[in-house]
Design an enzyme around this catalytic site. Structure first.
Site, PDB file in Angstrom:
ATOM      1  N   CYS A 100      11.630  -0.496   3.946  1.00 15.02           N
ATOM      2  CA  CYS A 100      11.810   0.897   3.506  1.00 15.02           C
ATOM      3  C   CYS A 100      12.933   1.577   4.276  1.00 15.02           C
ATOM      4  N   CYS A 105      13.701   2.320   0.523  1.00 14.96           N
ATOM      5  CA  CYS A 105      13.541   3.735   0.154  1.00 14.96           C
ATOM      6  C   CYS A 105      14.611   4.635   0.759  1.00 14.96           C
ATOM      7  N   LYS A 108      18.335   3.942  -0.211  1.00 11.46           N
ATOM      8  CA  LYS A 108      18.385   4.189  -1.661  1.00 11.46           C
ATOM      9  C   LYS A 108      18.391   5.689  -1.955  1.00 11.46           C
ATOM     10  N   TYR A 243      12.354  -1.070 -10.993  1.00  8.69           N
ATOM     11  CA  TYR A 243      12.692   0.060 -10.133  1.00  8.69           C
ATOM     12  C   TYR A 243      14.088  -0.113  -9.512  1.00  8.69           C
ATOM     13  N   GLU A 247      17.438   2.034 -10.241  1.00  8.08           N
ATOM     14  CA  GLU A 247      17.858   2.976  -9.194  1.00  8.08           C
ATOM     15  C   GLU A 247      19.269   2.652  -8.694  1.00  8.08           C
ATOM     16  N   HIS A 509       7.437  30.346 -11.312  1.00  3.83           N
ATOM     17  CA  HIS A 509       8.568  30.536 -12.212  1.00  3.83           C
ATOM     18  C   HIS A 509       9.818  30.916 -11.424  1.00  3.83           C
ATOM     19  N   GLU A 514       6.400  23.936 -13.505  1.00  6.74           N
ATOM     20  CA  GLU A 514       5.485  24.782 -14.281  1.00  6.74           C
ATOM     21  C   GLU A 514       5.384  24.305 -15.729  1.00  6.74           C
TER      22      GLU A 514
HETATM   23  P1  FAD Z   1       8.096  -4.437   4.992  1.00 10.19           P
HETATM   24  O1  FAD Z   1       8.475  -3.019   5.112  1.00 10.19           O
HETATM   25  O2  FAD Z   1       8.945  -5.304   4.156  1.00 10.19           O
HETATM   26  O3  FAD Z   1       8.031  -4.998   6.486  1.00 10.19           O
HETATM   27  C1  FAD Z   1       7.793  -6.348   6.780  1.00 10.19           C
HETATM   28  C2  FAD Z   1       8.503  -6.695   8.079  1.00 10.19           C
HETATM   29  O4  FAD Z   1       8.033  -7.962   8.539  1.00 10.19           O
HETATM   30  C3  FAD Z   1      10.007  -6.839   7.901  1.00 10.19           C
HETATM   31  O5  FAD Z   1      10.688  -6.211   8.962  1.00 10.19           O
HETATM   32  C4  FAD Z   1      10.217  -8.358   7.951  1.00 10.19           C
HETATM   33  O6  FAD Z   1      11.524  -8.708   8.377  1.00 10.19           O
HETATM   34  C5  FAD Z   1       9.145  -8.741   8.957  1.00 10.19           C
HETATM   35  N1  FAD Z   1       8.741 -10.151   8.892  1.00 10.19           N
HETATM   36  C6  FAD Z   1       8.638 -10.938   7.818  1.00 10.19           C
HETATM   37  N2  FAD Z   1       8.150 -12.146   8.172  1.00 10.19           N
HETATM   38  C7  FAD Z   1       7.930 -12.092   9.512  1.00 10.19           C
HETATM   39  C8  FAD Z   1       7.387 -12.999  10.449  1.00 10.19           C
HETATM   40  N3  FAD Z   1       6.973 -14.218  10.092  1.00 10.19           N
HETATM   41  N4  FAD Z   1       7.321 -12.607  11.735  1.00 10.19           N
HETATM   42  C9  FAD Z   1       7.726 -11.385  12.128  1.00 10.19           C
HETATM   43  N5  FAD Z   1       8.215 -10.468  11.267  1.00 10.19           N
HETATM   44  C10 FAD Z   1       8.301 -10.826   9.971  1.00 10.19           C
HETATM   45  N6  FAD Z   1       8.770   2.247  -1.807  1.00 10.19           N
HETATM   46  C11 FAD Z   1       8.507   3.559  -1.975  1.00 10.19           C
HETATM   47  O7  FAD Z   1       7.370   3.985  -1.760  1.00 10.19           O
HETATM   48  N7  FAD Z   1       9.476   4.437  -2.370  1.00 10.19           N
HETATM   49  C12 FAD Z   1      10.730   4.038  -2.610  1.00 10.19           C
HETATM   50  O8  FAD Z   1      11.584   4.861  -2.967  1.00 10.19           O
HETATM   51  C13 FAD Z   1      11.050   2.682  -2.448  1.00 10.19           C
HETATM   52  N8  FAD Z   1      12.297   2.251  -2.654  1.00 10.19           N
HETATM   53  C14 FAD Z   1      12.597   0.946  -2.445  1.00 10.19           C
HETATM   54  C15 FAD Z   1      13.901   0.528  -2.658  1.00 10.19           C
HETATM   55  C16 FAD Z   1      14.250  -0.781  -2.457  1.00 10.19           C
HETATM   56  C17 FAD Z   1      15.673  -1.224  -2.691  1.00 10.19           C
HETATM   57  C18 FAD Z   1      13.263  -1.710  -2.011  1.00 10.19           C
HETATM   58  C19 FAD Z   1      13.632  -3.140  -1.764  1.00 10.19           C
HETATM   59  C20 FAD Z   1      11.960  -1.312  -1.806  1.00 10.19           C
HETATM   60  C21 FAD Z   1      11.611   0.023  -2.024  1.00 10.19           C
HETATM   61  N9  FAD Z   1      10.314   0.482  -1.841  1.00 10.19           N
HETATM   62  C22 FAD Z   1      10.021   1.795  -2.035  1.00 10.19           C
HETATM   63  C23 FAD Z   1       9.230  -0.446  -1.456  1.00 10.19           C
HETATM   64  C24 FAD Z   1       8.926  -0.366   0.061  1.00 10.19           C
HETATM   65  O9  FAD Z   1      10.105  -0.583   0.792  1.00 10.19           O
HETATM   66  C25 FAD Z   1       7.891  -1.416   0.419  1.00 10.19           C
HETATM   67  O10 FAD Z   1       6.757  -1.237  -0.401  1.00 10.19           O
HETATM   68  C26 FAD Z   1       7.444  -1.320   1.888  1.00 10.19           C
HETATM   69  O11 FAD Z   1       8.526  -1.447   2.751  1.00 10.19           O
HETATM   70  C27 FAD Z   1       6.417  -2.411   2.182  1.00 10.19           C
HETATM   71  O12 FAD Z   1       6.024  -2.342   3.520  1.00 10.19           O
HETATM   72  P2  FAD Z   1       5.409  -3.627   4.253  1.00 10.19           P
HETATM   73  O13 FAD Z   1       4.922  -3.143   5.578  1.00 10.19           O
HETATM   74  O14 FAD Z   1       4.461  -4.325   3.382  1.00 10.19           O
HETATM   75  O15 FAD Z   1       6.628  -4.641   4.445  1.00 10.19           O
HETATM   76  P1  NAP Z   2      10.366  -5.301 -10.508  1.00 11.20           P
HETATM   77  O1  NAP Z   2      10.069  -3.852 -10.617  1.00 11.20           O
HETATM   78  O2  NAP Z   2       9.254  -6.272 -10.584  1.00 11.20           O
HETATM   79  O3  NAP Z   2      11.449  -5.652 -11.646  1.00 11.20           O
HETATM   80  C1  NAP Z   2      11.996  -6.921 -11.780  1.00 11.20           C
HETATM   81  C2  NAP Z   2      12.943  -6.926 -12.974  1.00 11.20           C
HETATM   82  O4  NAP Z   2      13.666  -8.146 -12.997  1.00 11.20           O
HETATM   83  C3  NAP Z   2      12.226  -6.828 -14.303  1.00 11.20           C
HETATM   84  O5  NAP Z   2      13.009  -6.059 -15.167  1.00 11.20           O
HETATM   85  C4  NAP Z   2      12.151  -8.301 -14.757  1.00 11.20           C
HETATM   86  O6  NAP Z   2      12.132  -8.435 -16.151  1.00 11.20           O
HETATM   87  C5  NAP Z   2      13.466  -8.818 -14.236  1.00 11.20           C
HETATM   88  N1  NAP Z   2      13.487 -10.254 -13.976  1.00 11.20           N
HETATM   89  C6  NAP Z   2      12.566 -10.975 -13.308  1.00 11.20           C
HETATM   90  N2  NAP Z   2      12.957 -12.260 -13.220  1.00 11.20           N
HETATM   91  C7  NAP Z   2      14.147 -12.344 -13.846  1.00 11.20           C
HETATM   92  C8  NAP Z   2      15.059 -13.413 -14.086  1.00 11.20           C
HETATM   93  N3  NAP Z   2      14.798 -14.643 -13.645  1.00 11.20           N
HETATM   94  N4  NAP Z   2      16.186 -13.145 -14.767  1.00 11.20           N
HETATM   95  C9  NAP Z   2      16.449 -11.895 -15.209  1.00 11.20           C
HETATM   96  N5  NAP Z   2      15.634 -10.838 -15.009  1.00 11.20           N
HETATM   97  C10 NAP Z   2      14.486 -11.068 -14.338  1.00 11.20           C
HETATM   98  O7  NAP Z   2      11.103  -5.644  -9.149  1.00 11.20           O
HETATM   99  P2  NAP Z   2      12.162  -4.841  -8.309  1.00 11.20           P
HETATM  100  O8  NAP Z   2      12.905  -3.866  -9.143  1.00 11.20           O
HETATM  101  O9  NAP Z   2      12.923  -5.899  -7.581  1.00 11.20           O
HETATM  102  O10 NAP Z   2      11.258  -4.004  -7.297  1.00 11.20           O
HETATM  103  C11 NAP Z   2      10.292  -4.640  -6.443  1.00 11.20           C
HETATM  104  C12 NAP Z   2       9.247  -3.657  -6.007  1.00 11.20           C
HETATM  105  O11 NAP Z   2       9.801  -2.733  -5.073  1.00 11.20           O
HETATM  106  C13 NAP Z   2       8.684  -2.794  -7.126  1.00 11.20           C
HETATM  107  O12 NAP Z   2       7.540  -3.383  -7.695  1.00 11.20           O
HETATM  108  C14 NAP Z   2       8.365  -1.488  -6.469  1.00 11.20           C
HETATM  109  O13 NAP Z   2       6.999  -1.369  -6.197  1.00 11.20           O
HETATM  110  C15 NAP Z   2       9.164  -1.470  -5.194  1.00 11.20           C
HETATM  111  N6  NAP Z   2      10.156  -0.369  -5.319  1.00 11.20           N
HETATM  112  C16 NAP Z   2       9.729   0.914  -5.408  1.00 11.20           C
HETATM  113  C17 NAP Z   2      10.655   1.930  -5.589  1.00 11.20           C
HETATM  114  C18 NAP Z   2      10.225   3.364  -5.690  1.00 11.20           C
HETATM  115  O14 NAP Z   2       9.116   3.668  -5.325  1.00 11.20           O
HETATM  116  N7  NAP Z   2      11.069   4.260  -6.159  1.00 11.20           N
HETATM  117  C19 NAP Z   2      11.987   1.629  -5.697  1.00 11.20           C
HETATM  118  C20 NAP Z   2      12.381   0.319  -5.627  1.00 11.20           C
HETATM  119  C21 NAP Z   2      11.439  -0.684  -5.431  1.00 11.20           C
HETATM  120  P3  NAP Z   2      10.775  -8.641 -17.004  1.00 11.20           P
HETATM  121  O15 NAP Z   2      10.258  -7.272 -17.290  1.00 11.20           O
HETATM  122  O16 NAP Z   2      11.252  -9.368 -18.209  1.00 11.20           O
HETATM  123  O17 NAP Z   2       9.836  -9.451 -16.167  1.00 11.20           O
END
Ligand code: FAD
Ligand code: NAP
Length: 536
Positions: A100, A105, A108, A243, A247, A509, A514
């Protein structure tokens, strides 16, 4: 005299199908030292509580892991966190804090904001701002990327200090199970740090997937790389319409880069499809190109850019050249490195995720939170909330469990989409079309009047039951600041909001929020949901 008490595995693990682990508890001294004997399919381990170095060891210093660790330490537990970032195939790496903060997050949202500001600069003249040379207004990608990365580094630093202040030990090492209570961590210099813990929390999250096609890993990037790219991305192809795909496409197009989204099937799977399609239409109107029902086939570096071959909906191979190809096709869970078999923890083979009940895995003292959980929303607040509640249950006798229903979320597309509860499709499936009422409206945000901004995609929907006091079971809102709008309504839904209560609420408003209170037209009535007045 020592008493020996053996509890067979099915007594301790009764809520699970048979697993390759036997759990026995023994009381062996007058001081009632708790001893656990764990037999995996490989070995038998005998542990005494007194020998553990920590009460809780957390694998993964991201949203969920850090929240759980800090909460546990505040409650007096001895806690260590292992966090390690394996560089992306492009070599991108980052600091403590997880997805995140570093590659999710936060960067982004900042880039989304940068794109919105670009839009605002162009609208400002209509509000009377004198902007000398509007045509020369453009983004400096390097400056944006450096500003974003500087903010992230400051968060990394604050996170480290916070852990130190809370007496949580941070171990920068790739952790794995040596046995059910022992974690080994491989550090950057190759040395191993070994610790033991009474409880272990798996919170390792996931990383972006690459498609299995030639040249994808060598020539493509993912969300792990985009926010720190040293060069402007230029003409960009984004594969995936979830997502992340939408985004990233939204902010790149807003920053002025030619952007295309390749959609395999539908937009935003799992979301209300009417809302998802409005989002896509709106993005298309802003200049994002969409290639529907297409799959990439080959990615190749050429002198003039990255050549992409894809198969279109008619099965024909098409091609184009891009400066950047970004894969946003979902994320893979990072369980492979953990050697879960050494602890007897079971993974779901389909997605390598962990199935846990109240965050407890099939091994009673091993827990999991966040993106690593099977069929749970991959969202930061979900990971944080579950992590905190777990620590309170472990170290403060709490019995409160995580409620994974009615989690609000927002897609930060240029015109945002926020929602909570059921989509129209889900409500139809669960309750039947005859038993639900959909209220909907198009609306005009006040701030859209002066630059005469197109508002044809500002739309909202309230899903209610027809009986049962007209309980509100879903709310969907497309418009400016949708995340801010929907957050409060999520609390209302959690408090059993009904449609009469929504209607008796007095609005603020002039706001867009609203409009959710003013809604009165049902889809069933077939009345036109377009705004009635031109300017109020
Ligand atoms: P993570 O935050 O992924 O943390 C896991 C950590 O463990 C990482 O630092 C990783 O390197 C470390 N790790 C992995 N394996 C090991 C190991 N074996 N030993 C030690 N460390 C290890 N969510 C929202 O709510 N709002 C958003 O706007 C949003 N935007 C997103 C945009 C993008 C581009 C992405 C990719 C995700 C977004 N998300 C968003 C999703 C959000 O980032 C994740 O849901 C959240 O970070 C998950 O938290 P976590 O603790 O499960 O894992
Ligand atoms: P995602 O939401 O699961 O979307 C994956 C997309 O890739 C789908 O459109 C899927 O299509 C397509 N796809 C999958 N395999 C493919 C392939 N082999 N070739 C071409 N297209 C393929 O995954 P994500 O966008 O990577 O996000 C991951 C997670 O991060 C989300 O589930 C979300 O919870 C979290 N996130 C949250 C936010 C937020 O809160 N604003 C922002 C970013 C990420 P199909 O529909 O056909 O399967």
């Amino acid at each position: 005299m020592a008493t020996l008490l053996f509890l067979p595995s099915f007594v301790l693990s009764f809520r699970r199908p048979p697993v390759k682990i036997i759990n026995l508890a023994c009381t062996i001294s007058r001081h009632y030292t708790y001893t656990q004997v764990i037999c995996t399919n490989l070995s038998i381990y005998i542990f005494s509580e007194e020998q553990y170095m920590y009460d809780l060891v957390v694998l993964g210093g991201g949203s969920g892991g850090l929240a759980a660790a800090k909460q546990a330490a505040e409650l007096g537990a001895r806690v260590a966190v292992f966090d390690y970032v394996t560089p992306s195939p492009k070599g991108t790496k980052w600091g403590l804090g997880g997805t995140c903060v570093n590659v999710g997050c936060i960067p982004k949202k900042l880039m989304h904001q940068a794109a919105l500001l670009g839009e605002a600069v162009h609208e400002a003249a209509a509000f009377g701002w004198v902007i000398p040379d509007i045509k020369s207004v453009q983004i400096n990608w390097e400056a944006l990327s450096v500003a974003v990365q500087n903010h992230i580094k400051s968060v990394n630093w604050v996170t480290r200090v916070d852990l130190k202040n809370k007496k949580v030990e941070y171990i920068n090492a790739l952790g794995y199970f040596k046995d059910p209570h022992t974690i080994g961590g491989i550090m950057k210099n190759g040395e191993e740090n070994v610790v033991t813990a009474k409880n272990i929390l798996i919170a390792v999250g996931g990383r972006p997937k690459y498609p299995d096609i030639p040249g994808a890993i060598e020539n493509g990037i993912t969300s792990d790389d985009i926010f720190s790219l040293s060069q402007p991305p230029g003409k960009t192809l984004i594969v995936g319409a979830g997502y992340i795909g939408l985004e990233c496409a939204g902010f790149l197009n807003g920053l002025g880069y030619n952007t295309t989204v390749m959609v395999r099937s539908i937009i935003l799977r799992g979301f209300d499809q009417q809302m998802a399609n409005i989002i896509a239409e709106e993005m298309e109107q802003r200049g994002v190109h969409f290639i529907y029902q297409a799959k990439p086939k080959l990615i190749k570096k050429e002198a003039d850019g990255i050549l992409v071959h894809w198969v279109d909906k008619l099965g024909q191979v098409q091609k184009d050249v891009y400066d950047t190809v970004l894969f946003a096709i979902g994320r893979r869970a990072l369980t492979k490195d953990l050697k879960l078999e050494n602890a007897g923890v079971i993974c779901i083979p389909d997605d390598d995720k962990i199935d846990a009940v109240d965050e407890q895995t099939n091994v009673p003292h091993i827990y999991a939170v966040g993106d690593i959980l099977h069929k749970k929303p991959e969202l930061t607040p979900v990971a944080i909330h579950a992590g905190k509640l777990l620590s309170k249950r472990l170290f403060a006798n709490s019995s409160e469990t995580m409620d994974y229903t009615n989690i609000a979320t927002t897609v930060f597309s240029p015109l945002e989409y926020g929602c909570v509860g059921l989509s129209e499709e889900q409500a139809n499936i669960i309750y039947g079309e005859d038993n639900i009422e959909i209220y909907h409206a198009y609306y005009k945000p006040t701030e859209f009047f002066i630059p005469q901004k197109d508002n044809s995609h500002c739309y909202l929907k309230v899903v209610t039951l027809r009986n049962n006091d007209q309980k509100v079971i879903g709310m969907h809102f497309i418009g400016p600041n949708a995340g801010e709008v929907i957050q409060g309504f999520a609390t209302a839904i959690k408090s059993n909001l009904t449609f009469p209560i929504l209607k008796s609420t007095v609005g603020i408003h002039p706001t867009s929020a609203e409009e959710l209170i003013r809604v009165f037209i049902t889809k069933r009535s077939k009345m036109d949901p377009k705004p009635q007045s031109c300017c109020s």
